[in-house]
Design an enzyme around this catalytic site. Structure first.
Site, PDB file in Angstrom:
ATOM      1  N   CYS A 146       2.836  -6.937  11.061  1.00  0.00           N
ATOM      2  CA  CYS A 146       3.582  -7.308  12.674  1.00  0.00           C
ATOM      3  C   CYS A 146       3.305  -9.078  12.585  1.00  0.00           C
ATOM      4  O   CYS A 146       2.761  -9.436  11.752  1.00  0.00           O
ATOM      5  CB  CYS A 146       2.665  -6.521  13.699  1.00  0.00           C
ATOM      6  SG  CYS A 146       2.166  -4.725  13.518  1.00  0.00           S
ATOM      7  N   ASN A 175      -2.148  -7.170  15.234  1.00  0.00           N
ATOM      8  CA  ASN A 175      -1.918  -6.592  13.935  1.00  0.00           C
ATOM      9  C   ASN A 175      -2.270  -6.137  13.717  1.00  0.00           C
ATOM     10  O   ASN A 175      -4.143  -6.724  14.038  1.00  0.00           O
ATOM     11  CB  ASN A 175      -1.227  -7.716  13.110  1.00  0.00           C
ATOM     12  CG  ASN A 175      -0.525  -8.289  13.752  1.00  0.00           C
ATOM     13  OD1 ASN A 175       0.402  -8.186  14.786  1.00  0.00           O
ATOM     14  ND2 ASN A 175       0.083  -9.977  13.142  1.00  0.00           N
ATOM     15  N   GLY A 176      -2.639  -5.145  12.738  1.00  0.00           N
ATOM     16  CA  GLY A 176      -3.785  -4.530  11.941  1.00  0.00           C
ATOM     17  C   GLY A 176      -3.913  -3.388  12.058  1.00  0.00           C
ATOM     18  O   GLY A 176      -2.839  -2.320  12.923  1.00  0.00           O
ATOM     19  N   LYS A 229       7.614  -8.493   4.829  1.00  0.00           N
ATOM     20  CA  LYS A 229       7.466  -9.508   4.012  1.00  0.00           C
ATOM     21  C   LYS A 229       5.430  -9.731   3.817  1.00  0.00           C
ATOM     22  O   LYS A 229       5.331  -9.595   2.470  1.00  0.00           O
ATOM     23  CB  LYS A 229       7.628 -10.701   4.476  1.00  0.00           C
ATOM     24  CG  LYS A 229       7.169 -11.932   3.706  1.00  0.00           C
ATOM     25  CD  LYS A 229       8.097 -12.166   2.448  1.00  0.00           C
ATOM     26  CE  LYS A 229       8.181 -13.167   1.348  1.00  0.00           C
ATOM     27  NZ  LYS A 229       8.379 -12.903   0.422  1.00  0.00           N
ATOM     28  N   GLU A 273      14.255  -2.036  -3.300  1.00  0.00           N
ATOM     29  CA  GLU A 273      13.948  -3.133  -2.123  1.00  0.00           C
ATOM     30  C   GLU A 273      15.340  -2.902  -1.189  1.00  0.00           C
ATOM     31  O   GLU A 273      14.778  -2.347  -0.041  1.00  0.00           O
ATOM     32  CB  GLU A 273      13.051  -4.597  -2.890  1.00  0.00           C
ATOM     33  CG  GLU A 273      12.009  -4.123  -3.087  1.00  0.00           C
ATOM     34  CD  GLU A 273      10.933  -5.255  -3.129  1.00  0.00           C
ATOM     35  OE1 GLU A 273       9.832  -5.410  -2.566  1.00  0.00           O
ATOM     36  OE2 GLU A 273      11.625  -5.622  -3.510  1.00  0.00           O
ATOM     37  N   GLU A 283       9.502  -6.150 -12.252  1.00  0.00           N
ATOM     38  CA  GLU A 283      10.080  -6.724 -11.656  1.00  0.00           C
ATOM     39  C   GLU A 283      12.148  -6.734 -10.876  1.00  0.00           C
ATOM     40  O   GLU A 283      11.896  -6.317  -9.592  1.00  0.00           O
ATOM     41  CB  GLU A 283      10.481  -8.323 -11.438  1.00  0.00           C
ATOM     42  CG  GLU A 283      10.791  -9.287 -10.455  1.00  0.00           C
ATOM     43  CD  GLU A 283      10.023  -9.373  -9.144  1.00  0.00           C
ATOM     44  OE1 GLU A 283      10.277  -9.426  -8.450  1.00  0.00           O
ATOM     45  OE2 GLU A 283       8.610  -7.830  -8.899  1.00  0.00           O
ATOM     46  N   ARG A 325       8.982 -10.681   8.885  1.00  0.00           N
ATOM     47  CA  ARG A 325       8.105  -9.878   8.171  1.00  0.00           C
ATOM     48  C   ARG A 325       8.806  -8.664   8.318  1.00  0.00           C
ATOM     49  O   ARG A 325       7.347  -7.868   7.885  1.00  0.00           O
ATOM     50  CB  ARG A 325       6.813 -10.058   9.467  1.00  0.00           C
ATOM     51  CG  ARG A 325       6.156 -12.029   9.238  1.00  0.00           C
ATOM     52  CD  ARG A 325       5.477 -12.158  10.069  1.00  0.00           C
ATOM     53  NE  ARG A 325       4.132 -11.310   9.938  1.00  0.00           N
ATOM     54  CZ  ARG A 325       2.548 -12.459   9.780  1.00  0.00           C
ATOM     55  NH1 ARG A 325       3.153 -12.915   9.204  1.00  0.00           N
ATOM     56  NH2 ARG A 325       1.716 -12.028   9.275  1.00  0.00           N
ATOM     57  N   HIS A 377      10.271   9.036 -24.341  1.00  0.00           N
ATOM     58  CA  HIS A 377       8.849   9.769 -24.250  1.00  0.00           C
ATOM     59  C   HIS A 377       8.962  10.032 -22.395  1.00  0.00           C
ATOM     60  O   HIS A 377       8.552   9.839 -22.255  1.00  0.00           O
ATOM     61  CB  HIS A 377       7.644   8.163 -23.582  1.00  0.00           C
ATOM     62  CG  HIS A 377       7.603   8.579 -26.022  1.00  0.00           C
ATOM     63  ND1 HIS A 377       6.318   9.330 -26.454  1.00  0.00           N
ATOM     64  CD2 HIS A 377       7.056   7.415 -26.549  1.00  0.00           C
ATOM     65  CE1 HIS A 377       6.283   8.936 -27.549  1.00  0.00           C
ATOM     66  NE2 HIS A 377       7.127   7.638 -27.174  1.00  0.00           N
ATOM     67  N   LYS A 437      12.918  -5.858  -7.320  1.00  0.00           N
ATOM     68  CA  LYS A 437      13.894  -6.151  -6.473  1.00  0.00           C
ATOM     69  C   LYS A 437      15.218  -5.000  -5.763  1.00  0.00           C
ATOM     70  O   LYS A 437      15.890  -4.765  -4.986  1.00  0.00           O
ATOM     71  CB  LYS A 437      14.666  -7.129  -7.408  1.00  0.00           C
ATOM     72  CG  LYS A 437      13.484  -8.362  -7.036  1.00  0.00           C
ATOM     73  CD  LYS A 437      13.427  -8.733  -5.877  1.00  0.00           C
ATOM     74  CE  LYS A 437      12.275  -9.222  -5.745  1.00  0.00           C
ATOM     75  NZ  LYS A 437      11.056  -8.425  -5.104  1.00  0.00           N
ATOM     76  N   TRP A 453       5.636  -3.692  13.395  1.00  0.00           N
ATOM     77  CA  TRP A 453       5.832  -2.706  12.266  1.00  0.00           C
ATOM     78  C   TRP A 453       5.011  -0.644  12.200  1.00  0.00           C
ATOM     79  O   TRP A 453       3.422  -1.432  12.391  1.00  0.00           O
ATOM     80  CB  TRP A 453       5.514  -3.321  11.142  1.00  0.00           C
ATOM     81  CG  TRP A 453       5.583  -3.046   9.159  1.00  0.00           C
ATOM     82  CD1 TRP A 453       7.397  -2.691   9.067  1.00  0.00           C
ATOM     83  CD2 TRP A 453       4.969  -1.692   8.608  1.00  0.00           C
ATOM     84  NE1 TRP A 453       7.257  -1.956   8.022  1.00  0.00           N
ATOM     85  CE2 TRP A 453       6.083  -1.179   7.452  1.00  0.00           C
ATOM     86  CE3 TRP A 453       3.919  -0.981   8.671  1.00  0.00           C
ATOM     87  CZ2 TRP A 453       5.535  -0.562   6.681  1.00  0.00           C
ATOM     88  CZ3 TRP A 453       3.511  -0.916   7.261  1.00  0.00           C
ATOM     89  CH2 TRP A 453       4.320  -0.306   6.865  1.00  0.00           C
TER      90      TRP A 453
END
Length: 615
Positions: free
Chosen positions: A2, A99-100, A610, A495, A488, A27, A511, A492, A73
Site C-alpha cells: 500500500c 499500511n500493514g 513492488k 509475474e 528467475e 507498488r 524426475h 518473470k 493492496w
C-alpha cells in the site's frame, strides 16, 4: 505494498497528494482514496486507479491545504469502494490511512461493537480509527485527552504492523503519523511538510527527509514536526538527503518502466562496480564492510536470507561464495526462517538481500539472526531503508530506482554485489591465486559491455516472443549457477504474463517434468556453464526426442547447442561464475515481450506489489 501520501502547508493538498499517489502506483494496488480537512472532513475513495480518483476529486471540487491519501493492496476484505482507504470514525471527525496488518483486530472489533461502534468495512484498518475515537471521546484516565494522546493509547493496544497517517477535523492543524513495521518518512519543506511511504511522491517538492523507525510517531504541522515514541518519549531525528531524482522515476520515452530498467542494466552494473572494482590494481574495495571485515573473513558459515527475485540472487551468491571463497553457505527463504528453530548464532554471518530494504519477512529474519548473536550484512538498493539502518554493515547495489514491479536491474545489481563480496572474501582468505583473481576481476569489469551486446538482440528476442505468446506453460532448465537463472526466468514470465512457468535443475527434468513435454511445450534451456555443457546437451536431446519447442540461451561459440536448438539467443563469452549476469537478460526481454503481446499490464501486474511490507 500500500502507499501513503500526506501534505500540510499552504498549497492545494489534493494536487500534491494525487500526483504523489501516481508516483506510488508501481507498488501495486486495487483502490485509492483521499481525505482533506478544510473546516469539514471530506473523503473521496473507491476501487480502481488513481486516475479515477482524480476525476472524482475534480468533480466534487474538494479543496484544502491539509490531507492524506492512500493506494490499497487488499489484505482484509475485497477490493471495493467501502474497503478502500481512508477509513473514517463513526462520528465522521477522524480519517486514517494504513499500511500493514493488525493481528488482533478481531478481538478489538468485538469489544468496540459491544460499545456500540458500527463498522462499515471488512478491513482490519477500520478498527484503528474507531479505537482512537473511542479513547478520544471517553478520555480514559486523562482529564484533558488530546488527539495525540488518544493515538498513543490506541497504538499501545494494537498488535501487528502499521504505517499510519491520521487527521482530525477538531484538531485540524496537524497530521499524526506512526510506524511499526511499515516504512514511513517525513518530508521537510519550507512552511510545508510531507508524509510518504517512500521518497518517490515527494522528491519533486523536497529532498530533506526524516525516516521513522519502529515504535515512533510524529506530530506534523506546517512549520515543523515533533518525533517521539508511542510511549511519549521525545526523540531527536537526523534529517537525511533523499538519494533520488525526478528524472530517475520517469519513463524517459520507454513504453514501460520494466523495459527502461532492462535497458538501464549496463549503466546500473557499471555504477555498482564503480569505485569498488579496480582491474589495474587487481583490487576490490567495499567500504561498507571495512568495520566488520575480520568477522566476515573468519565466519563459520554464511546464511543468505531473501524473498522472491532476491532469493534467486542469493542462490547465485551461494555458488559464488562456495566456489570462489570456499565458504559454506545456506540460502533461506526469509519468510520461513524465523518460524522454525534456526541454528544460527555467534560466528555466523547472515546476508539479507532486498531491493527495497523494507521487505517484511526479510526484516524479520534480520532481527531474529541479530537476536541470536549473528553478524548481519545487508545488500539492498534503497538508501536509508530499514534494512540499511538495522544491519551491522552492508553494500548498496546503486541500481537507481526500480519502479516496475517485476525486478530486473535489482537482480543483476544484487548478483554483482554478491560476486564482489565473494571475490573480496576469496582474496582475504587466499583461496584464489593472483592470476585467478585477476582473470575474474577483468571478466567482471567487462560485464556491462557484454550486457549492451545482448540488448542489441532485442528485436530477435521479440520475434521469438511473438511465436510463443500463445503458450499456457513454459519450462526453464539450467545447471549450477544457471539453475537460479532458470527460476528467475520462470518467475518473470508468470509475474507479468500470467503464464504458468517452472524452473528446474536440468537433471531433475527426468524426475517428473519430462512428462509435460510435447510439441506444445516451450522449453528454455540455459546452456552456458562450460563444465556441464555435455550434460546440458543430453538434456536438450531428451527434449527434442519428445518434440518440445527448444529455446536456448548459450555462448556465441557453443555451436553444438546452437545447432540443436529451434531458436537460440547467444551471449558473449565470460567466466562461468558471472554467466548469470548475462543469461538472465534474454529471459527478462522474452518475458516482457510475451506479456506485451498478451495485453498484460507489465509495470503493475495483477495481485502483485513492488515492496512487500506485510507478512
Amino acid at each position: 505494498m500500500c502507499g501513503i501520501v500526506g501534505y500540510i502547508g499552504e498549497k492545494q493538498a489534493s494536487d500534491i497528494i494525487i500526483k504523489g499517489l501516481e508516483r506510488l502506483e508501481y507498488r501495486g494496488y486495487d483502490s485509492a482514496g483521499i481525505a482533506l480537512v478544510n473546516g469539514a472532513l471530506r473523503v473521496e475513495k473507491g476501487k480502481g486507479k488513481v486516475n479515477s480518483l482524480r476525476k472524482k476529486v475534480t468533480q466534487s471540487q474538494m479543496n484544502g491545504t491539509i490531507g492524506i491519501g492512500h493506494t490499497r493492496w487488499a489484505t482484509h476484505g475485497q477490493p471495493n469502494d467501502v474497503n478502500s482507504h481512508p477509513h473514517v470514525s463513526q462520528s465522521g471527525k477522524i480519517a486514517l490511512v494504513h499500511n500493514g496488518i493488525i493481528e488482533n483486530y478481531s478481538s478489538l472489533k468485538k469489544e468496540l461493537m459491544k460499545d456500540g461502534r458500527e463498522f462499515r468495512s471488512e478491513t482490519d484498518t477500520e478498527v484503528i480509527v474507531q479505537l482512537i475515537e473511542k479513547i478520544y471521546e471517553n478520555g480514559g484516565d486523562d482529564d484533558e485527552m488530546t488527539f495525540e494522546r488518544a493515538v498513543q493509547l490506541a497504538l499501545q493496544q494494537i498488535v501487528g504492523t502499521y504505517g499510519l497517517a491520521i487527521v482530525n477535523r477538531d484538531e485540524p492543524e496537524q497530521i499524526i503519523v506512526a510506524r511499526h513495521g511499515s516504512p514511513l518518512l517525513i518530508g521537510v519543506g519550507d512552511n510545508e511538510m510531507f508524509v510518504a511511504s517512500d521518497g518517490a511522491p515527494i522528491v519533486e517538492h523536497t529532498k530533506k527527509v526524516v525516516y521513522l523507525d519502529d515504535g515512533e510517531m510524529a506530530i506534523i504541522r506546517r512549520d515543523g514536526y515533533e518525533v517521539k515514541t508511542i510511549k511519549d518519549v521525545p526523540l531527536t531525528k537526523k534529517v537525511h538527503e533523499l538519494a533520488l531524482s525526478v528524472e530517475e522515476i520517469e519513463k524517459a520515452g520507454y513504453p514501460h518502466f520494466m523495459l527502461k530498467e532492462i535497458f538501464e542494466q549496463p549503466r546500473a552494473i557499471a555504477d555498482c562496480l564503480r569505485g569498488r572494482l579496480d582491474p589495474e590494481k587487481n583490487m576490490i574495495q567495499l567500504g561498507g564492510l571495512v568495520d566488520v571485515m575480520d568477522q566476515f573473513v573468519n565466519a563459520k558459515r554464511l546464511v543468505i536470507a531473501a524473498c522472491g527475485t532476491s532469493w534467486h540472487s542469493g542462490l547465485v551468491g551461494e555458488y559464488l561464495f562456495e566456489s570462489l571463497a570456499k565458504m559454506p553457505v545456506e540460502v533461506e527463504y526469509a519468510s520461513e526462517f524465523r518460524y522454525r528453530e534456526p541454528l544460527i548464532g555467534e560466528g555466523d554471518v547472515m546476508i539479507v538481500v532486498s531491493q527495497s530494504g523494507e521487505t517484511a519477512d526479510t526484516l524479520a529474519a534480520l532481527r531474529e539472526a541479530k537476536k541470536r548473536g549473528a553478524l548481519v550484512l545487508g545488500v539492498c538498493n534503497v538508501v536509508g531503508s530499514t534494512i540499511a539502518r538495522e544491519t551491522d554493515a552492508g553494500v548498496y547495489i546503486h541500481a537507481g530506482p526500480e519502479i516496475g514491479v517485476a525486478s530486473t536491474k535489482a537482480f543483476t545489481g544484487q548478483v554483482t554485489v554478491l560476486a564482489m563480496m565473494a571475490l573480496l572474501l576469496a582474496q582475504k582468505k587466499g583461496t584464489l591465486d593472483e592470476e585467478q583473481l585477476a582473470n575474474l576481476i577483468q571478466a567482471l569489469d567487462k560485464i556491462p559491455e557484454s550486457v549492451e551486446k545482448i540488448l542489441e538482440q532485442s528485436d530477435k528476442i521479440k520475434e521469438v516472443a511473438n511465436l510463443f505468446s500463445y503458450a499456457p506453460n513454459f519450462l526453464y532448465l539450467g545447471r549450477t549457477l544457471n539453475f537460479p537463472v532458470a527460476l528467475e526466468g520462470a518467475l518473470k514470465l508468470k509475474e507479468i504474463s500470467y503464464i504458468h512457468a517452472e524452473g528446474y535443475p536440468a537433471a531433475e527434468m527426468k524426475h517428473g517434468p519430462i512428462a509435460l513435454i510435447d510439441e506444445m511445450m516451450p522449453v528454455v534451456v540455459i546452456a552456458h556453464t562450460e563444465h556441464t555443457n555435455d550434460k546440458m546437451i543430453s538434456n536438450i536431446e531428451e527434449v527434442k526426442a519428445r518434440k518440445g519447442r527448444l529455446i536456448s540461451i548459450t555462448g556465441e561459440r557453443n555451436r553444438e547447442v546452437i545447432d540443436l536448438s529451434e531458436f537460440s539467443i547467444t551471449i558473449p563469452e565470460t567466466e562461468d561464475s558471472f554467466s548469470p549476469l548475462l543469461t538472465v537478460i534474454p529471459l527478462q526481454l522474452l518475458s516482457y515481450y510475451i506479456a506485451v503481446n498478451r495485453g498484460c499490464n507489465v509495470d503493475q501486474p495483477r495481485n502483485l506489489a513492488k515492496s512487500v511490507t506485510v507478512e
